[in-house]
Write an enzyme that holds these catalytic residues in place. Structure first.
Site, PDB file in Angstrom:
ATOM      1  N   GLY A  22       0.790  -1.232   0.000  1.00  0.00           N
ATOM      2  CA  GLY A  22       0.000   0.000   0.000  1.00  0.00           C
ATOM      3  C   GLY A  22       0.817   1.275   0.000  1.00  0.00           C
ATOM      4  N   SER A  23       2.070   1.192  -0.465  1.00  0.00           N
ATOM      5  CA  SER A  23       2.876   2.426  -0.464  1.00  0.00           C
ATOM      6  C   SER A  23       2.290   3.464  -1.427  1.00  0.00           C
ATOM      7  CB  SER A  23       4.349   2.134  -0.785  1.00  0.00           C
ATOM      8  OG  SER A  23       4.506   1.654  -2.090  1.00  0.00           O
ATOM      9  N   ASN A  24       1.713   2.998  -2.519  1.00  0.00           N
ATOM     10  CA  ASN A  24       1.067   3.957  -3.439  1.00  0.00           C
ATOM     11  C   ASN A  24      -0.178   4.569  -2.810  1.00  0.00           C
ATOM     12  OD1 ASN A  24       2.216   4.212  -6.332  1.00  0.00           O
ATOM     13  ND2 ASN A  24       2.511   2.062  -5.804  1.00  0.00           N
ATOM     14  N   ASN A 112      -6.342   2.042 -12.874  1.00  0.00           N
ATOM     15  CA  ASN A 112      -5.324   1.124 -12.343  1.00  0.00           C
ATOM     16  C   ASN A 112      -3.934   1.641 -12.697  1.00  0.00           C
ATOM     17  OD1 ASN A 112      -4.264  -1.345 -11.226  1.00  0.00           O
ATOM     18  ND2 ASN A 112      -3.969  -2.098 -13.311  1.00  0.00           N
ATOM     19  N   HIS A 114      -0.170   0.026 -13.605  1.00  0.00           N
ATOM     20  CA  HIS A 114       0.565  -1.208 -13.903  1.00  0.00           C
ATOM     21  C   HIS A 114       2.053  -0.855 -13.976  1.00  0.00           C
ATOM     22  CE1 HIS A 114       1.115  -5.270 -15.307  1.00  0.00           C
ATOM     23  NE2 HIS A 114       1.990  -4.803 -16.173  1.00  0.00           N
TER      24      HIS A 114
HETATM   25  C1  GRF Z   1       2.965  -1.234  -7.630  1.00  0.00           C
HETATM   26  O1  GRF Z   1       4.178  -1.482  -8.262  1.00  0.00           O
HETATM   27  C2  GRF Z   1       1.853  -1.121  -8.606  1.00  0.00           C
HETATM   28  O2  GRF Z   1       2.230  -0.591  -9.824  1.00  0.00           O
HETATM   29  C3  GRF Z   1       1.460  -2.549  -8.811  1.00  0.00           C
HETATM   30  O3  GRF Z   1       1.598  -3.140  -7.533  1.00  0.00           O
HETATM   31  C4  GRF Z   1       2.556  -2.435  -6.775  1.00  0.00           C
HETATM   32  C5  GRF Z   1       1.932  -2.046  -5.492  1.00  0.00           C
HETATM   33  O4  GRF Z   1       2.849  -1.514  -4.575  1.00  0.00           O
HETATM   34  N1  GRF Z   1       0.199  -2.656  -9.464  1.00  0.00           N
HETATM   35  P1  GRF Z   1       2.306  -0.870  -3.227  1.00  0.00           P
HETATM   36  O5  GRF Z   1       1.385  -1.872  -2.573  1.00  0.00           O
HETATM   37  O6  GRF Z   1       1.592   0.395  -3.592  1.00  0.00           O
HETATM   38  O7  GRF Z   1       3.503  -0.605  -2.375  1.00  0.00           O
END
Ligand code: GRF
Length: 201
Positions: A22-24, A112, A114
């Protein structure tokens, strides 16, 4: 009396779906702190052990866990989203296929990210480090991120934005992952911001 056009963007209610770290999700939440453009109403996950749940708690964002069966065979997820009047869904590392019922309910409003340059290195089973390893194995000289709308097929919805990074001959999958994550953190929130602004006009 003169009526002024409403030029203030209207706040969008958003849910983030994530299956892992969930870092994003956290990065997006921080980016929009103090901005009145999006309101992250909830973070949803299919994985009860996902670290994103701890991040959500720290951020003070409500979260919920659902099973694959609930996602595919019941209205639970739709009901959760309806309760919070969610308008947009952001998939940030969400590993399950989004069922058609949800795609239809949020027509054109599911986005999404990717971690590669689609249409290369996408599709079922292509997630996380597998993607970066495949990029290295194929001898690619560039990789990057693709932000796209979600349709019924994995990684096939219309592309909204792509950003690239160089892959050196000496890079391993971890090196590529670092570069791609940096792009994600820099661009994903900004692309979301642009989309929300476009949809406020
Ligand atoms: C990211 O690299 C995203 O592009 C992919 O999964 C990963 C998730 O990373 N779909 P995080 O959970 O947000 O750290």
């Amino acid at each position: 009396m003169t009526v002024l056009p409403n030029i203030l963007p209207i706040m969008k209610r958003v849910a983030i779906f994530a299956s892992g770290s969930g870092s994003n999700a956290e990065n997006i939440a921080h980016y929009f702190e103090g901005r009145s453009l999006i309101d992250i109403r909830m973070i949803l996950t299919n994985n009860p052990d996902a670290f994103v749940l701890e991040r959500a708690a720290k951020l003070g964002i409500p979260s919920a866990v659902f099973t694959r069966k609930e996602l595919n065979e019941t209205n639970r997820v739709l009901e959760l989203l309806k309760q919070e009047e969610v308008e947009w869904i952001i998939l940030a590392g969400f590993l399950l296929k989004v069922p058609e019922s949800l795609i239809h309910a949020f027509d054109g409003k599911i986005v999404n990210i990717h971690p590669a340059l689609l249409p290369k290195f996408g599709g079922k089973g292509m997630y996380g480090d597998r993607v970066h390893q495949a990029v290295v194995d194929a001898g690619e000289r560039e990789s990057g991120i693709t932000i796209h709308y979600v349709n019924e097929n994995y990684d096939e919805g219309a592309v909204i934005a792509q950003e690239k990074c160089v892959v050196l001959p000496t890079d391993n999958a971890d090196d590529v992952a670092h570069k791609v994550h940096a792009l994600e953190y820099e661009y994903f929130p900004r692309v979301i911001e642009r989309l929300m602004l476009q949809n406020s006009l």
